[in-house]
Write a protein that holds these residues in place. Structure first.
Motif, PDB file in Angstrom:
ATOM      1  N   ASP A  82      39.374  31.567  49.355  1.00 19.02           N
ATOM      2  CA  ASP A  82      39.946  32.693  48.602  1.00 19.02           C
ATOM      3  C   ASP A  82      39.121  33.975  48.760  1.00 19.02           C
ATOM      4  OD1 ASP A  82      37.793  32.704  46.688  1.00 19.02           O
ATOM      5  OD2 ASP A  82      38.799  31.175  45.513  1.00 19.02           O
ATOM      6  N   GLN A  83      37.908  33.860  49.297  1.00 18.23           N
ATOM      7  CA  GLN A  83      37.035  34.998  49.623  1.00 18.23           C
ATOM      8  C   GLN A  83      36.760  35.908  48.423  1.00 18.23           C
ATOM      9  OE1 GLN A  83      38.383  36.986  53.210  1.00 18.23           O
ATOM     10  NE2 GLN A  83      38.299  35.084  54.390  1.00 18.23           N
ATOM     11  N   SER A  84      36.864  35.350  47.221  1.00 18.56           N
ATOM     12  CA  SER A  84      36.566  36.131  46.023  1.00 18.56           C
ATOM     13  C   SER A  84      35.108  36.557  45.975  1.00 18.56           C
ATOM     14  CB  SER A  84      36.911  35.311  44.769  1.00 18.56           C
ATOM     15  OG  SER A  84      36.232  34.066  44.781  1.00 18.56           O
ATOM     16  N   LEU A  85      34.233  35.815  46.646  1.00 19.29           N
ATOM     17  CA  LEU A  85      32.811  36.134  46.658  1.00 19.29           C
ATOM     18  C   LEU A  85      32.536  37.488  47.316  1.00 19.29           C
ATOM     19  CD1 LEU A  85      30.024  34.958  45.917  1.00 19.29           C
ATOM     20  CD2 LEU A  85      29.950  33.943  48.211  1.00 19.29           C
ATOM     21  N   PHE A  86      33.390  37.877  48.268  1.00 18.47           N
ATOM     22  CA  PHE A  86      33.159  39.108  49.024  1.00 18.47           C
ATOM     23  C   PHE A  86      34.153  40.221  48.704  1.00 18.47           C
ATOM     24  CE2 PHE A  86      31.908  35.576  51.996  1.00 18.47           C
ATOM     25  CZ  PHE A  86      30.543  35.752  51.868  1.00 18.47           C
ATOM     26  N   ASN A  87      35.226  39.878  48.007  1.00 13.54           N
ATOM     27  CA  ASN A  87      36.310  40.837  47.789  1.00 13.54           C
ATOM     28  C   ASN A  87      35.936  41.837  46.701  1.00 13.54           C
ATOM     29  OD1 ASN A  87      38.744  42.161  47.357  1.00 13.54           O
ATOM     30  ND2 ASN A  87      39.972  40.314  47.605  1.00 13.54           N
ATOM     31  N   PRO A  88      35.899  43.151  47.013  1.00  8.50           N
ATOM     32  CA  PRO A  88      35.545  44.150  45.989  1.00  8.50           C
ATOM     33  C   PRO A  88      36.673  44.445  45.010  1.00  8.50           C
ATOM     34  CG  PRO A  88      36.070  45.242  48.039  1.00  8.50           C
ATOM     35  CD  PRO A  88      36.125  43.769  48.335  1.00  8.50           C
ATOM     36  N   ALA A  89      37.867  43.927  45.264  1.00  6.82           N
ATOM     37  CA  ALA A  89      38.993  44.183  44.363  1.00  6.82           C
ATOM     38  C   ALA A  89      39.833  42.924  44.259  1.00  6.82           C
ATOM     39  CB  ALA A  89      39.840  45.350  44.871  1.00  6.82           C
ATOM     40  N   TYR A  90      39.255  41.888  43.644  1.00  6.64           N
ATOM     41  CA  TYR A  90      39.939  40.616  43.499  1.00  6.64           C
ATOM     42  C   TYR A  90      40.699  40.633  42.181  1.00  6.64           C
ATOM     43  CZ  TYR A  90      40.653  35.553  43.682  1.00  6.64           C
ATOM     44  OH  TYR A  90      41.207  34.296  43.747  1.00  6.64           O
ATOM     45  N   ASP A  91      42.023  40.777  42.281  1.00 10.19           N
ATOM     46  CA  ASP A  91      42.863  40.922  41.096  1.00 10.19           C
ATOM     47  C   ASP A  91      42.336  42.100  40.267  1.00 10.19           C
ATOM     48  OD1 ASP A  91      44.954  40.400  39.449  1.00 10.19           O
ATOM     49  OD2 ASP A  91      44.124  38.597  38.550  1.00 10.19           O
ATOM     50  N   ARG A  92      42.010  41.892  38.987  1.00 12.79           N
ATOM     51  CA  ARG A  92      41.499  42.978  38.164  1.00 12.79           C
ATOM     52  C   ARG A  92      39.998  42.830  37.890  1.00 12.79           C
ATOM     53  NH1 ARG A  92      43.700  39.303  34.341  1.00 12.79           N
ATOM     54  NH2 ARG A  92      42.491  39.094  32.409  1.00 12.79           N
ATOM     55  N   TYR A  93      39.324  41.973  38.675  1.00 11.31           N
ATOM     56  CA  TYR A  93      37.918  41.670  38.422  1.00 11.31           C
ATOM     57  C   TYR A  93      37.000  42.348  39.436  1.00 11.31           C
ATOM     58  CZ  TYR A  93      40.118  37.955  35.697  1.00 11.31           C
ATOM     59  OH  TYR A  93      40.903  37.259  34.816  1.00 11.31           O
ATOM     60  N   ASP A  94      35.773  42.615  38.999  1.00  7.59           N
ATOM     61  CA  ASP A  94      34.718  43.129  39.864  1.00  7.59           C
ATOM     62  C   ASP A  94      33.697  42.012  40.065  1.00  7.59           C
ATOM     63  OD1 ASP A  94      32.749  44.432  41.223  1.00  7.59           O
ATOM     64  OD2 ASP A  94      32.055  45.627  39.516  1.00  7.59           O
ATOM     65  N   PHE A  95      33.829  41.319  41.198  1.00  3.31           N
ATOM     66  CA  PHE A  95      32.920  40.233  41.505  1.00  3.31           C
ATOM     67  C   PHE A  95      31.769  40.678  42.406  1.00  3.31           C
ATOM     68  CE2 PHE A  95      36.681  37.152  40.879  1.00  3.31           C
ATOM     69  CZ  PHE A  95      36.363  36.997  39.546  1.00  3.31           C
ATOM     70  N   GLN A  96      31.580  41.979  42.565  1.00  2.00           N
ATOM     71  CA  GLN A  96      30.502  42.508  43.390  1.00  2.00           C
ATOM     72  C   GLN A  96      29.259  42.873  42.586  1.00  2.00           C
ATOM     73  OE1 GLN A  96      30.668  43.218  47.116  1.00  2.00           O
ATOM     74  NE2 GLN A  96      31.933  41.478  46.548  1.00  2.00           N
ATOM     75  N   HIS A  97      29.400  42.909  41.284  1.00  2.00           N
ATOM     76  CA  HIS A  97      28.280  43.256  40.416  1.00  2.00           C
ATOM     77  C   HIS A  97      28.261  42.286  39.235  1.00  2.00           C
ATOM     78  CE1 HIS A  97      29.368  46.989  42.548  1.00  2.00           C
ATOM     79  NE2 HIS A  97      28.052  47.193  42.588  1.00  2.00           N
ATOM     80  N   PRO A  98      27.108  41.997  38.665  1.00  2.00           N
ATOM     81  CA  PRO A  98      25.796  42.619  38.875  1.00  2.00           C
ATOM     82  C   PRO A  98      25.014  41.977  40.013  1.00  2.00           C
ATOM     83  CG  PRO A  98      25.661  41.080  37.078  1.00  2.00           C
ATOM     84  CD  PRO A  98      27.110  41.073  37.522  1.00  2.00           C
ATOM     85  N   VAL A  99      23.817  42.500  40.258  1.00  4.61           N
ATOM     86  CA  VAL A  99      22.886  42.028  41.297  1.00  4.61           C
ATOM     87  C   VAL A  99      23.588  42.006  42.644  1.00  4.61           C
ATOM     88  CG1 VAL A  99      21.061  40.356  41.805  1.00  4.61           C
ATOM     89  CG2 VAL A  99      21.932  40.534  39.482  1.00  4.61           C
ATOM     90  N   HIS A 100      24.026  43.182  43.058  1.00  6.71           N
ATOM     91  CA  HIS A 100      24.732  43.337  44.329  1.00  6.71           C
ATOM     92  C   HIS A 100      23.740  43.289  45.488  1.00  6.71           C
ATOM     93  CE1 HIS A 100      27.925  44.753  47.017  1.00  6.71           C
ATOM     94  NE2 HIS A 100      26.994  45.504  47.588  1.00  6.71           N
ATOM     95  N   VAL A 101      24.114  42.611  46.562  1.00  9.25           N
ATOM     96  CA  VAL A 101      23.290  42.518  47.762  1.00  9.25           C
ATOM     97  C   VAL A 101      23.999  43.274  48.883  1.00  9.25           C
ATOM     98  CG1 VAL A 101      22.247  40.995  49.476  1.00  9.25           C
ATOM     99  CG2 VAL A 101      22.344  40.296  47.076  1.00  9.25           C
ATOM    100  N   ASP A 102      23.403  44.375  49.319  1.00  6.70           N
ATOM    101  CA  ASP A 102      23.987  45.156  50.410  1.00  6.70           C
ATOM    102  C   ASP A 102      23.946  44.351  51.708  1.00  6.70           C
ATOM    103  OD1 ASP A 102      24.472  47.367  48.776  1.00  6.70           O
ATOM    104  OD2 ASP A 102      22.440  48.149  49.083  1.00  6.70           O
ATOM    105  N   GLY A 103      24.815  44.695  52.618  1.00  6.94           N
ATOM    106  CA  GLY A 103      24.893  43.984  53.893  1.00  6.94           C
ATOM    107  C   GLY A 103      25.906  42.864  53.814  1.00  6.94           C
TER     108      GLY A 103
END
Length: 333
Positions: A82-103
């Motif tokens: 489902d790639q929710s780990l990497f998706n910046p706009a998964y439904d209405r959720y922000d799964f990119q924060h907190p503790v975001h890792v660039d790259g």
């Protein structure tokens, strides 16, 4: 270990319990949607749990292998399917924060949340509960033919989930090659570690009673991520490491019994009795009355599962202790 036929009751139990613990035990789903969700997610989570259990039981390995393969499934599901780990706009959720890792563009917080959640709810809990109900809890349940069917259905469910999520809630997102490669590498490492795991020597370490173990399971799963920030992540890692060390030590003791395993899992399942009432519903269009009904239903089901499983465990234990006495009776005539 050869088996004559598929043990369908525990197999079907895992197919239902895996999606229930992983998704619906949190509440918030309209009651009318539950059958469709079970049909859609059951082959995905339940199929993975059955295949993982079959590998562990057929190779003579135990819970450490199941846990490591469960972690591999968690990375596979969130990173590649489902790639929710990497998706910046998964439904209405922000799964990119907190503790975001660039790259890699991931949140370490949600990496822990997704993987630990899948290990406990999607894999370990349904297997443990189904094994408790089965009279052949430590034996394989699938024949060669049924293993092929389960594997085929799991692959089909994975493909449907990948494209369905991409279209419905993923907004067409596709992970970058470096992200997919990192996820695949992590899956491979976890699988190798699981298959190379060897049992450790037994000890005589003192172990607390099952009720204490159940309380620890409840508290650890309920509070291992007490917030949504970096401090919560640090606390969660601490709880995870502590659980691995403590449970790893206790479970190697000759004093650790099947009752302790059932109590530990029962504690985690009891989290579903309280969490629905403070979690937001998955469907934000659900009204207050519908949400309350769904939360009460989710909590009730989890409570019934725990109570009935404890009663089942007690019945099987009583039957096992009575069996030698019956065999010792003199034969008539």
């Amino acid at each position: 270990m050869p088996i004559e036929k598929t043990k369908w009751p525990p197999v079907l139990a895992v197919l239902v319990l895996a999606p229930w613990f992983a998704e619906m035990s949190w509440g918030g789903y309209p009651l009318t949607d539950i059958p469709v969700i079970l049909l859609f997610v059951g082959p995905l989570y339940g199929g993975a749990a059955l295949l993982i259990r079959e590998v562990a039981r057929r190779t003579g390995r135990g819970w450490p292998t199941i846990v490591l393969l469960g972690a591999a499934f968690g990375v596979l599901q969130a990173g590649l399917v489902d790639q929710s780990l990497f998706n910046p706009a998964y439904d209405r959720y922000d799964f990119q924060h907190p503790v975001h890792v660039d790259g890699l563009d991931i949140s370490l917080y949600y990496l822990l949340a997704f993987v630990a959640g899948h290990v406990v709810a999607s894999i370990v809990a349904p297997i443990a509960v189904a094994e408790c109900w089965s009279r052949r809890g430590s034996e394989p349940w699938l024949t060669r033919r049924s293993r092929s069917w389960v594997a085929g259905v799991y692959v089909l469910a994975t493909v449907i989930n990948h494209f369905g999520v991409k279209d419905e809630v993923g907004h067409g997102f596709q992970a970058e090659p470096v992200q997919m490669a990192a996820a695949a590498a992590a899956v491979a490492v976890l699988v190798v570690a699981a298959l190379r795991w060897r049992p450790r020597p037994a000890t005589d370490v003192r172990v607390p009673g099952p009720l204490v173990v159940a309380g620890l399971g409840f508290g650890a799963y309920l509070l291992y991520l007490p917030g949504e920030n970096a401090a919560a992540l640090v606390f969660g890692v601490f709880v995870l490491l502590l659980a691995v060390v403590v449970l790893g030590t206790w479970s190697r003791s000759r004093r650790w019994t099947a009752d302790h395993t059932v109590a530990l899992i029962a504690g985690s399942v009891l989290v579903g009795v309280v969490v629905p009432f403070w979690s937001e519903p998955y469907d934000d269009s659900v009204g207050a009355a519908q949400e309350l009904a769904a939360d009460v239903a989710a909590a009730t089901v989890c409570l019934v599962i725990v109570v009935s499983t404890a009663y089942r465990r007690r019945s099987l234990r009583s039957g096992a202790s009575a069996a030698p006495t019956r065999r010792a009776l003199p034969r008539p005539g």
